[in-house]
Motif scaffolding. Sequence first.
Motif, mmCIF file in Angstrom:
data_model
loop_
_atom_site.group_PDB
_atom_site.id
_atom_site.type_symbol
_atom_site.label_atom_id
_atom_site.label_comp_id
_atom_site.label_asym_id
_atom_site.label_seq_id
_atom_site.Cartn_x
_atom_site.Cartn_y
_atom_site.Cartn_z
ATOM 1 N N ARG A 258 14.666 -9.955 -67.983
ATOM 2 C CA ARG A 258 14.767 -11.422 -67.906
ATOM 3 C C ARG A 258 15.511 -11.987 -69.118
ATOM 4 N NH1 ARG A 258 11.616 -14.981 -71.061
ATOM 5 N NH2 ARG A 258 9.677 -14.001 -70.432
ATOM 6 N N GLY A 259 16.482 -12.836 -68.825
ATOM 7 C CA GLY A 259 17.278 -13.444 -69.885
ATOM 8 C C GLY A 259 18.560 -12.693 -70.162
ATOM 9 N N TRP A 260 18.612 -11.439 -69.745
ATOM 10 C CA TRP A 260 19.799 -10.639 -70.036
ATOM 11 C C TRP A 260 20.557 -10.242 -68.762
ATOM 12 C CZ3 TRP A 260 16.522 -11.579 -73.779
ATOM 13 C CH2 TRP A 260 17.000 -11.582 -75.081
ATOM 14 N N MET A 261 19.827 -9.961 -67.724
ATOM 15 C CA MET A 261 20.459 -9.511 -66.478
ATOM 16 C C MET A 261 19.703 -10.102 -65.303
ATOM 17 S SD MET A 261 20.840 -5.578 -67.596
ATOM 18 C CE MET A 261 22.016 -5.068 -68.826
ATOM 19 N N THR B 73 17.199 -10.533 -62.582
ATOM 20 C CA THR B 73 15.857 -9.977 -62.419
ATOM 21 C C THR B 73 15.614 -9.504 -60.994
ATOM 22 O OG1 THR B 73 15.018 -12.189 -61.936
ATOM 23 C CG2 THR B 73 14.873 -11.435 -64.209
ATOM 24 N N GLU C 100 15.618 -13.750 -57.592
ATOM 25 C CA GLU C 100 15.755 -14.616 -58.765
ATOM 26 C C GLU C 100 15.428 -16.057 -58.442
ATOM 27 O OE1 GLU C 100 19.458 -13.891 -61.020
ATOM 28 O OE2 GLU C 100 17.871 -13.023 -62.247
ATOM 29 N N THR D 56 13.466 -19.340 -69.509
ATOM 30 C CA THR D 56 14.819 -19.348 -70.045
ATOM 31 C C THR D 56 15.004 -18.225 -71.063
ATOM 32 O OG1 THR D 56 14.203 -20.796 -71.880
ATOM 33 C CG2 THR D 56 14.864 -21.861 -69.833
ATOM 34 N N LYS D 57 16.251 -17.935 -71.336
ATOM 35 C CA LYS D 57 16.527 -16.885 -72.320
ATOM 36 C C LYS D 57 16.306 -17.403 -73.744
ATOM 37 C CE LYS D 57 20.146 -13.787 -73.967
ATOM 38 N NZ LYS D 57 21.448 -13.192 -73.706
#
Lengths: 715, 441
Positions: A473-476, A478, B209, B313-314
């Motif tokens: 999560r946050g990088w690629m 999910t 997602e 969120t990232k």
Amino acid sequence: MKDRSCCSTGWPRLPLAGRSYIALAWALIIVALAAEVYAQNARISGRVLDRDSREPVANAQVRVEGPALASRENSQAIRKTDAQGRYQIDVPPGDYSVWATAPDFEETRLALTLAAGARLARDFNLQPMQSSSAYRIETLTLPRQMIPEISGISFTPKGSMVVTNRRGEVWIREAVSGQWRRFASGLYEGFGLVANDESDVLVIQRPELTRVRDTNGDGVADVYATIADDWGITGNYHEFTYGLARDQRGNLYFGSGMVSFGQGRELPWVRGPLKTELYRPWTGKGPVPDGHRSVAQLQGWVFQVSPEGAFTPFASGFRQPLGLGVNPDNELFVSDVSGAWVPTSVIMHVEKDGFYGHPDPLKWHPEFKDRQPTLEQLAQMRRPPAVYLPRGLMGTSPGQPVWDVTAGKFGPFAGQMFLGDVSSLLMRVDLEKVAGAYQGAAFPFLRGQRLRLGGMHNAFGPDGALYIAQTVRGWMSTQGNEGIQRVVWTGENPVEILTLHLTETGFALRFTESMAGSATDAPRFQVRRFQYNYHPLDGSLRVVEAEVPVTHARWSPDGRALQLDLVELQPGFVYEFTVDEKLLSRTGRPLVNRSAYYTLNRLLSGETKAGPSKLIGQAAPELRAPDPVRGGEIFRLNCMVCHQADGRGSKQVGTPDYTAPDSPLKKPEGELLTIIASGKNQMPAFGNVLPAQSIRDVLAYLRATFLPPSAQPGN
Amino acid sequence: MRSIGSPLRPGTRRNADNVIHVRTSRILALLAGLVLVAFPLRAAQTVEMLRVGLVGDAAAVASLRTLQAGGLGRTSGFDSRVMSRAANAPAAAILADLRNVDVAIFHRGPGSVSEEDAAHVREFLKSGKGCVILAADPAAWSMVNEFQPDVLGATRGDVFAGGAPVALINLYPHPIFGGVSGLDIRAAVPQFGELAADAQMIMEGTVGEATAPLAWVRRRPTGRLCHIVAADDSLLADPAYQTFIANAVRWTVGRSIPQATTAVQRTFMPEAYPGAFAVTLPGGPSLCLDPVRGGINYIWDGDFVDLRPRWITKQGEPARIFGPVFYREQAWQPLRAGSPSDEPDFQLRGYTFRDGSPEFHYSVGGRDVFERFESGQQGGALLRRFRVGPGAPPLWMRFEPQEGAEIIVKGIERDGDLACYASTGAGEFTIEIRRKGDAAP
């Protein structure tokens, strides 16, 4: 009220139309500049296809690396192919290596030189990997109420699986019933754990190491005891606290990552002191290439907590110590990820008080905090990685190392290290101690076969399977990429290089199965060697890369052992091995993985410094005649900001006037090439950024453009 | 109670004369006991019984009756009645009774109703009473123009994820989930979007997602609202789901929720050092405990934090709080040992849940201090219950002037903005923080 309009400062007040005109003019300038930049770019595009079926390969990764991308993360540009296998990448003109990789396919590489405005079409035909039925990947079904951002995994002595997730929960799957229960919650991004038993778990979360216990027997934790919280945090998204590993003496190990500095909006609230200045100020042009830095106390360190609870800053110099593991001999290993001062991802054998490369954490070191070590001093202090993991085939961000102590339940690799990666990759590492220090070989182990992304933590289960905790999560994406998978050995012997060890004359390979080798096999082994630069740029390209001819290949009578003699061995290089696909086992099966990377820090003699080489001449590419046109492109991309387009330089910046009667361009060519490559005064070194040919080209451009004909070389 | 029907107490003479007397007195005592037992129960029922109107069209009646017989039955403390018009009945007024309920549950919506009933619905929505909406269908609210998005706090879109069932059910901490376990949703759900700023999502579904809100709550000036997106017949018959809905009913009128537990989450809170605790007590209030600063940074009147900004969120924004803040502290280390001006030495040692309430453990100048949070007797007040371990240095606490709250200290001496626990032995004291303007019980 005081008039703060432009008139008060003496500027004429423009009618709105006039101001709009200026805005329009600026917009046109920006568009023109953008168009110029666009026009300077080159483009490579094409398709990635299955070599055998000619079908498009969707989601393949096409990765371009080159000096002209030095300002980007890891000096690379990456694109994924679409459903039709198409890709397109725009890059500045320059020399590039282009790799295409995809799960279930062998990696393919080509070298290119792209001129400004070039439009190059290149298709990649990927060779399908040999499918192996030796290992099976299974996906575990999780409770629908468990957010599957699984960020830590451990097993109790009774065999219950214990996991943590980034939502701060701890879940336990009972060994006997197989039932899941939520054991704990409310933690701040759990990121690794060690389970004492079904009611007692140690968890690392961002702000602290916590012991979580169920003391009333209801199956839910009621005690959250703070074990250690002696490092700084800022709230920055990237300052993960990594871990958790425990040695046989009961010492716990974990590490603190550095912040990704830039926005800084969290920094008013910092636990502990704040130091935002870089330990080694960036003197290159442009912004700092890699924003990761140690701004809060002890960021970029690995810590030890004794069984008695004593907290010790154990070792320093880590960029992001993603994975920590203790081997069966009670030694700590840590993986770190490519970026500034970490030229490519690495695995390090970490010992107390060691310094492992990134200088920024030294600002918290009691001895070094007030020193200003030079690059040379840092390089001497730095303990080299036990293993480099070259980008591409060996992933991008390596996870937690674990050792196969399953006594054969996981196949023939007993005692070897396994680790995952944020990409869908599982790696295997065969270490050996040479002259007292670890070094060794890294192999790809599993790619594709429905292995998911984000496998940053793993643990061997009581069934001998390797369980992989996955979160991206946050990088690629999910989508379908998070949760838990396990790798099960089916009992079939995989055809692999089992070990790759250094000898006095080359390398000794041992295979898991008898191979059908012959005395004329030397050409079947392609060996290349290369180095990485230790520098503040974001990652390093392979440098001083050369092919090392194999002089002899000697098989043992049983076909399991092979001695490869090389033209020469030099310490300080990574040796890349690629085995020809036609090499088969005696039962006619090909190798599952045909590549390996051996990090040769030391020769068997203990020698760590490279001596005179027979290969240098071969390693250095033959230089062409300088090309001032190409040099002009390089000048615009790399030099113009400081030296100005007209070559007159800037007093403010401290750059000279090339057109002046005493132009420095009149100096001897060798001296000028050295200055460009090594830097001088404020002039940064470009030797790590530009290949030798490019430096020659840019010098030719400078002289042809800014010196009068009478001052040109030869006149 | 123990004497009723118990053997004779020592010294009681057993003879023929007193048999009747004893029996009579036993009967009287029994009756008195029954009265004593029954009266409070009755009184409690009078206080606790919530009048709930279940509103839906003819197609919803069976489901509403299931709900009425299940989670919203009398034994659960509800006096519920179904308000629905038969399929072909004339459009007579049937919703006048909305004036007499505490909470209304609308299944999809009132549907096609008379103008008189529409007026009752509009009046109800402005009445300040509780409102639970199940599977809101804007078509069934055509008589209330402002229903979507103003009342609902969202806008309904197409079916979520092409009709795929949600793969993950994300329950954000909220008292509504007290005693609820095993929630499951298999049917397709609609996608609601454009959530209002005051809409706190408490349940979310995920497919790949994509995410969709499955339930949210609002504290509107004209009454609390909870919308539960999925409400098919099988869900309304599910005991876990019935508990969920019953809790939502209770929450909309501020009633306590059985089995609701204190929510504790360590996260990145606004105006706090990283790693602060968000704590919400089932009976309120909510607070931000900052173990770096060493105190409560603020207390708000509202439910648990919205963790989505941090989790989804990232970059990770701080968690969001809903509700007015009525208490704030800013001073560094308000708890000190030795003297109030001594350099503070404050360490968090952890926390323990006792009977569902967290008790935090600090070391202040080497002295053990335990702090337990409870709801104050006064609604919305926070009771800080301190236990102090033995030790030499006196323990000091500094208070800051509060515009929105009053501070009542018991068990230690307070002098202006300072209070001191001077004993070297173990002991206890309390600090109650009340919102100003709220009446004392």
